[in-house]
Scaffold this active site. Sequence first.
Site, short mmCIF file in Angstrom:
data_model
loop_
_atom_site.label_atom_id
_atom_site.label_comp_id
_atom_site.label_asym_id
_atom_site.label_seq_id
_atom_site.Cartn_x
_atom_site.Cartn_y
_atom_site.Cartn_z
N TRP A 174 -8.40 2.80 -10.60
CA TRP A 174 -7.67 2.94 -9.33
C TRP A 174 -8.44 2.25 -8.20
O TRP A 174 -7.85 1.51 -7.41
CB TRP A 174 -7.45 4.41 -9.01
CG TRP A 174 -6.71 4.62 -7.73
CD1 TRP A 174 -7.25 4.90 -6.50
CD2 TRP A 174 -5.30 4.56 -7.52
NE1 TRP A 174 -6.26 5.01 -5.56
CE2 TRP A 174 -5.05 4.81 -6.17
CE3 TRP A 174 -4.21 4.32 -8.38
CZ2 TRP A 174 -3.76 4.82 -5.62
CZ3 TRP A 174 -2.93 4.34 -7.83
CH2 TRP A 174 -2.73 4.59 -6.48
N HIS B 206 1.36 4.20 -3.10
CA HIS B 206 1.14 5.63 -2.90
C HIS B 206 2.41 6.46 -3.01
O HIS B 206 2.35 7.70 -3.03
CB HIS B 206 0.42 5.88 -1.57
CG HIS B 206 -1.03 5.56 -1.68
ND1 HIS B 206 -1.51 4.28 -1.56
CD2 HIS B 206 -2.09 6.35 -1.99
CE1 HIS B 206 -2.81 4.30 -1.75
NE2 HIS B 206 -3.19 5.54 -2.02
N TYR C 217 0.84 -1.20 0.00
CA TYR C 217 0.00 0.00 0.00
C TYR C 217 0.88 1.25 0.00
O TYR C 217 0.64 2.19 -0.76
CB TYR C 217 -0.94 -0.01 1.21
CG TYR C 217 -1.94 1.11 1.18
CD1 TYR C 217 -3.11 1.00 0.43
CD2 TYR C 217 -1.70 2.30 1.86
CE1 TYR C 217 -4.01 2.05 0.37
CE2 TYR C 217 -2.60 3.35 1.81
CZ TYR C 217 -3.76 3.21 1.07
OH TYR C 217 -4.65 4.25 1.00
N TYR D 4 -4.71 17.11 -0.34
CA TYR D 4 -5.08 15.74 0.00
C TYR D 4 -3.86 15.01 0.54
O TYR D 4 -2.81 14.97 -0.09
CB TYR D 4 -5.61 15.05 -1.26
CG TYR D 4 -6.10 13.64 -1.09
CD1 TYR D 4 -6.50 13.13 0.12
CD2 TYR D 4 -6.19 12.82 -2.21
CE1 TYR D 4 -6.96 11.82 0.24
CE2 TYR D 4 -6.65 11.52 -2.11
CZ TYR D 4 -7.04 11.03 -0.88
OH TYR D 4 -7.50 9.75 -0.77
#
Length: 131
Positions: A76, A22, A18, A41
């Site tokens: 995504w 990112h 993960y 964000y």
Amino acid sequence: MRTVCFLLQVRPDRLAEYRERHAAVWPEMLRALRDAGWYDYSLHLREDGLLVGHFRTKDLAESLAAMERTEVNARWQESMAPFFDGLDGRRPDEGFLVLEHIFDLDAQLDAVQLDEPAPAGSALETTPTPA
């Protein structure tokens, strides 16, 4: 502009991957988020998989709807869904839990008059500069 904070649960056995995903989000996904009105964000991940995300937007429903209309978001979300627990068949962007925003320092500071000097020893205290 509204600040949105949300929670998701990343599967503990998928944390490393993960993080890797990112570290280099697809450029077209980054553009889609920007164009859909997602500002500032950020994601924060705890070692047990608790994921906290926050962003600013003018309209949450519209920013989510704008992402829904993009093909890259569908790809995504499909690629990221296996990383999460508790989605019950929903996509990650449909399954996050939005938290209530209860405090904003800047908004409260703007609402009060700061005519009084800051308490001694506080970060707001001004120190006279030598002449």
